[in-house]
Design a protein around this motif. Structure first.
Motif, PDB file in Angstrom:
ATOM      1  N   ARG A  86       6.770  -6.668   5.387  1.00  0.00           N
ATOM      2  CA  ARG A  86       6.254  -6.817   4.024  1.00  0.00           C
ATOM      3  C   ARG A  86       4.754  -6.554   3.962  1.00  0.00           C
ATOM      4  O   ARG A  86       4.257  -5.924   3.027  1.00  0.00           O
ATOM      5  CB  ARG A  86       6.577  -8.221   3.489  1.00  0.00           C
ATOM      6  CG  ARG A  86       8.053  -8.482   3.298  1.00  0.00           C
ATOM      7  CD  ARG A  86       8.311  -9.813   2.621  1.00  0.00           C
ATOM      8  NE  ARG A  86       7.818  -9.796   1.231  1.00  0.00           N
ATOM      9  CZ  ARG A  86       7.952 -10.805   0.391  1.00  0.00           C
ATOM     10  NH1 ARG A  86       8.565 -11.925   0.797  1.00  0.00           N
ATOM     11  NH2 ARG A  86       7.497 -10.725  -0.841  1.00  0.00           N
ATOM     12  N   GLU A  87       4.035  -7.016   4.969  1.00  0.00           N
ATOM     13  CA  GLU A  87       2.597  -6.752   5.009  1.00  0.00           C
ATOM     14  C   GLU A  87       2.323  -5.257   5.073  1.00  0.00           C
ATOM     15  O   GLU A  87       1.430  -4.745   4.387  1.00  0.00           O
ATOM     16  CB  GLU A  87       1.969  -7.460   6.213  1.00  0.00           C
ATOM     17  CG  GLU A  87       1.914  -8.967   6.087  1.00  0.00           C
ATOM     18  CD  GLU A  87       1.274  -9.615   7.302  1.00  0.00           C
ATOM     19  OE1 GLU A  87       0.797  -8.867   8.181  1.00  0.00           O
ATOM     20  OE2 GLU A  87       1.267 -10.863   7.387  1.00  0.00           O
ATOM     21  N   ARG A  88       3.094  -4.549   5.890  1.00  0.00           N
ATOM     22  CA  ARG A  88       2.884  -3.102   5.985  1.00  0.00           C
ATOM     23  C   ARG A  88       3.237  -2.414   4.683  1.00  0.00           C
ATOM     24  O   ARG A  88       2.514  -1.517   4.225  1.00  0.00           O
ATOM     25  CB  ARG A  88       3.715  -2.522   7.131  1.00  0.00           C
ATOM     26  CG  ARG A  88       3.583  -0.998   7.255  1.00  0.00           C
ATOM     27  CD  ARG A  88       4.170  -0.448   8.526  1.00  0.00           C
ATOM     28  NE  ARG A  88       3.407  -0.878   9.699  1.00  0.00           N
ATOM     29  CZ  ARG A  88       3.586  -0.383  10.921  1.00  0.00           C
ATOM     30  NH1 ARG A  88       4.502   0.557  11.127  1.00  0.00           N
ATOM     31  NH2 ARG A  88       2.866  -0.810  11.939  1.00  0.00           N
ATOM     32  N   LEU A  89       4.322  -2.808   4.056  1.00  0.00           N
ATOM     33  CA  LEU A  89       4.720  -2.201   2.788  1.00  0.00           C
ATOM     34  C   LEU A  89       3.662  -2.418   1.711  1.00  0.00           C
ATOM     35  O   LEU A  89       3.356  -1.510   0.925  1.00  0.00           O
ATOM     36  CB  LEU A  89       6.059  -2.783   2.330  1.00  0.00           C
ATOM     37  CG  LEU A  89       7.304  -2.296   3.057  1.00  0.00           C
ATOM     38  CD1 LEU A  89       8.481  -3.215   2.768  1.00  0.00           C
ATOM     39  CD2 LEU A  89       7.642  -0.873   2.646  1.00  0.00           C
ATOM     40  N   GLU A  90       3.101  -3.615   1.683  1.00  0.00           N
ATOM     41  CA  GLU A  90       2.153  -3.951   0.616  1.00  0.00           C
ATOM     42  C   GLU A  90       0.787  -3.318   0.808  1.00  0.00           C
ATOM     43  O   GLU A  90      -0.078  -3.447  -0.067  1.00  0.00           O
ATOM     44  CB  GLU A  90       2.051  -5.470   0.480  1.00  0.00           C
ATOM     45  CG  GLU A  90       3.334  -6.095  -0.063  1.00  0.00           C
ATOM     46  CD  GLU A  90       3.292  -7.609  -0.129  1.00  0.00           C
ATOM     47  OE1 GLU A  90       2.173  -8.159  -0.194  1.00  0.00           O
ATOM     48  OE2 GLU A  90       4.364  -8.238  -0.107  1.00  0.00           O
ATOM     49  N   VAL A  91       0.599  -2.631   1.923  1.00  0.00           N
ATOM     50  CA  VAL A  91      -0.623  -1.833   2.081  1.00  0.00           C
ATOM     51  C   VAL A  91      -0.602  -0.652   1.122  1.00  0.00           C
ATOM     52  O   VAL A  91      -1.657  -0.167   0.682  1.00  0.00           O
ATOM     53  CB  VAL A  91      -0.765  -1.356   3.546  1.00  0.00           C
ATOM     54  CG1 VAL A  91      -1.868  -0.312   3.668  1.00  0.00           C
ATOM     55  CG2 VAL A  91      -1.063  -2.544   4.454  1.00  0.00           C
ATOM     56  N   VAL A  92       0.595  -0.180   0.763  1.00  0.00           N
ATOM     57  CA  VAL A  92       0.729   0.940  -0.161  1.00  0.00           C
ATOM     58  C   VAL A  92       0.397   0.461  -1.571  1.00  0.00           C
ATOM     59  O   VAL A  92       1.056  -0.452  -2.087  1.00  0.00           O
ATOM     60  CB  VAL A  92       2.160   1.509  -0.130  1.00  0.00           C
ATOM     61  CG1 VAL A  92       2.299   2.663  -1.123  1.00  0.00           C
ATOM     62  CG2 VAL A  92       2.520   1.976   1.275  1.00  0.00           C
ATOM     63  N   PRO A  93      -0.617   1.015  -2.222  1.00  0.00           N
ATOM     64  CA  PRO A  93      -0.941   0.599  -3.589  1.00  0.00           C
ATOM     65  C   PRO A  93       0.256   0.764  -4.509  1.00  0.00           C
ATOM     66  O   PRO A  93       0.926   1.804  -4.506  1.00  0.00           O
ATOM     67  CB  PRO A  93      -2.088   1.555  -3.984  1.00  0.00           C
ATOM     68  CG  PRO A  93      -2.716   1.940  -2.681  1.00  0.00           C
ATOM     69  CD  PRO A  93      -1.575   2.030  -1.704  1.00  0.00           C
ATOM     70  N   GLY A  94       0.545  -0.271  -5.276  1.00  0.00           N
ATOM     71  CA  GLY A  94       1.687  -0.251  -6.171  1.00  0.00           C
ATOM     72  C   GLY A  94       2.888  -0.980  -5.622  1.00  0.00           C
ATOM     73  O   GLY A  94       3.860  -1.227  -6.351  1.00  0.00           O
ATOM     74  N   VAL A  95       2.853  -1.336  -4.341  1.00  0.00           N
ATOM     75  CA  VAL A  95       3.932  -2.121  -3.728  1.00  0.00           C
ATOM     76  C   VAL A  95       3.432  -3.544  -3.561  1.00  0.00           C
ATOM     77  O   VAL A  95       2.536  -3.812  -2.763  1.00  0.00           O
ATOM     78  CB  VAL A  95       4.356  -1.543  -2.363  1.00  0.00           C
ATOM     79  CG1 VAL A  95       5.408  -2.441  -1.713  1.00  0.00           C
ATOM     80  CG2 VAL A  95       4.890  -0.130  -2.527  1.00  0.00           C
ATOM     81  N   GLY A  96       4.001  -4.457  -4.327  1.00  0.00           N
ATOM     82  CA  GLY A  96       3.584  -5.853  -4.270  1.00  0.00           C
ATOM     83  C   GLY A  96       4.673  -6.740  -3.713  1.00  0.00           C
ATOM     84  O   GLY A  96       5.684  -6.261  -3.183  1.00  0.00           O
ATOM     85  N   PRO A  97       4.525  -8.059  -3.852  1.00  0.00           N
ATOM     86  CA  PRO A  97       5.493  -9.007  -3.289  1.00  0.00           C
ATOM     87  C   PRO A  97       6.911  -8.833  -3.826  1.00  0.00           C
ATOM     88  O   PRO A  97       7.878  -9.004  -3.081  1.00  0.00           O
ATOM     89  CB  PRO A  97       4.912 -10.374  -3.673  1.00  0.00           C
ATOM     90  CG  PRO A  97       3.455 -10.122  -3.847  1.00  0.00           C
ATOM     91  CD  PRO A  97       3.347  -8.745  -4.417  1.00  0.00           C
ATOM     92  N   TRP A  98       7.039  -8.524  -5.125  1.00  0.00           N
ATOM     93  CA  TRP A  98       8.376  -8.329  -5.695  1.00  0.00           C
ATOM     94  C   TRP A  98       9.083  -7.177  -4.991  1.00  0.00           C
ATOM     95  O   TRP A  98      10.223  -7.304  -4.530  1.00  0.00           O
ATOM     96  CB  TRP A  98       8.265  -8.042  -7.193  1.00  0.00           C
ATOM     97  CG  TRP A  98       9.585  -7.898  -7.900  1.00  0.00           C
ATOM     98  CD1 TRP A  98      10.317  -8.891  -8.474  1.00  0.00           C
ATOM     99  CD2 TRP A  98      10.328  -6.690  -8.093  1.00  0.00           C
ATOM    100  NE1 TRP A  98      11.474  -8.373  -9.017  1.00  0.00           N
ATOM    101  CE2 TRP A  98      11.508  -7.027  -8.800  1.00  0.00           C
ATOM    102  CE3 TRP A  98      10.110  -5.356  -7.750  1.00  0.00           C
ATOM    103  CZ2 TRP A  98      12.460  -6.079  -9.160  1.00  0.00           C
ATOM    104  CZ3 TRP A  98      11.063  -4.403  -8.094  1.00  0.00           C
ATOM    105  CH2 TRP A  98      12.224  -4.772  -8.802  1.00  0.00           C
ATOM    106  N   THR A  99       8.412  -6.045  -4.882  1.00  0.00           N
ATOM    107  CA  THR A  99       9.029  -4.853  -4.296  1.00  0.00           C
ATOM    108  C   THR A  99       9.282  -5.029  -2.808  1.00  0.00           C
ATOM    109  O   THR A  99      10.358  -4.668  -2.299  1.00  0.00           O
ATOM    110  CB  THR A  99       8.126  -3.634  -4.528  1.00  0.00           C
ATOM    111  OG1 THR A  99       7.842  -3.514  -5.931  1.00  0.00           O
ATOM    112  CG2 THR A  99       8.798  -2.355  -4.056  1.00  0.00           C
TER     113      THR A  99
END
Length: 337
Positions: free
Chosen positions: A243-256
């Motif tokens: 999840r931490e790696r995914l949320e590095v992408v702008p536009g990907v937050g906790p919900w996604t």
């Protein structure tokens, strides 16, 4: 449990991810593929386990057949692949696969059907949850081992209605994906493998617009596919690390990110926060509070720490929830702007 919109019967993930899989209809002769049989030590409910992977009743990558089988078309590290899963007498699972990615899909068939899950670690703390668990003995959390196939449709579902998100996924996959290998077109109806990272990156702006995808969501997907390899590597990480790696992408937050690891990792504790309706459903079922927000929902789910996603799915599968008191979220159409 995706969704920032009102629960609907066609949205399998909102009601806990349950696809109705018919049974008892003979199937036609098929082109032979790779085959794997496996006998799990628990009752397998294909609709419950694989339901969260279907993005609406018209998902071009997923089909539940009258003979009780489920078909999936995937883009694997080995290439495109088609998987057919069925359950035979005695609880034997039969997997058949076609295409360059077929061997990869069969190798991970047990995890897809919940072999890596540990439902015995779950202890119900509320009667409604205990009853839902008793009525759904086949509930196990799937683990696909694929990140992008869950990330892209989850981004499409951000802040729009189900119909809008499902339509966008359907149109984009059919237009820029490729036909699934094997006999799916004859037996299961046309199945499609979603586009690869490069194909997503080359979709023209007007095609996003035609599919009803605004610039914000399209830009998030384009940023994600540019680092697709790094994101797919996240399957080797813990759900929290992924999840931490995914949320590095702008536009990907906790919900996604929660929506992704629930499917890619089978993350039992990745409860979805930031959802429009889930807190109200959990609040209503567990405490009679239809106005609960994320903080209240997390407090109510605290007794299920480590298993909060499973608890939330069981709550959704209980069929309980507050009655509607506002109009449905209006459907937008940016293609007409």
């Amino acid at each position: 449990m995706a969704g920032r919109f009102a629960p609907r019967p066609t949205r399998t993930t909102v009601r806990g991810g349950h696809v109705v899989v018919p049974s008892g209809v003979p199937r036609q002769a098929e082109e032979p593929g790779l085959v794997r049989t496996w006998v799990p030590g628990w009752p397998v409910d294909l609709g419950l386990v694989l339901g969260p992977l279907r993005r609406g009743p018209g998902d071009p990558t997923f089909r539940a057949m009258p003979d009780g089988s489920v078909w999936r078309a995937c883009r694997t590290p080995g290439g495109p692949g088609t998987l057919r899963v069925s359950v035979r007498g005695g609880g034997e699972v039969r997997g058949e696969a076609w295409g360059p990615g077929g061997a990869w899909l069969l190798e991970r068939l047990p995890e897809l059907l919940g072999a890596a899950d540990e439902p015995e670690a779950f202890v119900p703390r509320h009667r409604v949850v205990a009853v839902a668990r008793h009525r759904r003995p086949g509930l196990r959390l799937t683990r696909t081992g694929l990140v992008l196939e869950s990330l892209i449709p989850s981004v499409l579902e951000q802040k729009v209605t189900t119909d809008e998100a499902y339509r966008a996924w359907r149109l984009l996959v059919r237009r820029f994906g490729e036909p699934a290998p094997g006999p799916a077109a004859v037996v299961a109806g046309r199945l499609w493998v979603m586009p690869g990272a490069r194909a997503w990156a080359l979709i023209p702006s007007w095609e996003w617009h035609r599919a009803g995808v605004d610039d914000k969501r399209a830009s998030t997907i384009l940023r994600a596919v540019r680092v697709a390899r790094r994101l797919e590597e996240a399957v080797l990480m813990s759900p929290e690390g992924a999840r931490e790696r995914l949320e590095v992408v702008p536009g990907v937050g906790p919900w996604t990110s929660a929506e992704v690891v629930q499917r890619s990792h089978g993350a039992a504790d990745a409860v979805t926060v930031g959802d429009l309706h889930l807190p109200g459903i959990v609040g209503w079922v567990l405490a009679g509070d239809r106005d609960a927000d994320d903080s209240v929902m997390l407090e109510l789910l605290e007794p299920y720490a480590g298993q909060r996603h499973r608890a939330a799915r069981l709550i959704l599968l209980s069929g309980r929830g507050p009655g509607r008191r506002a109009p449905r979220m209006p459907v937008g159409d940016i293609g007409r702007l």
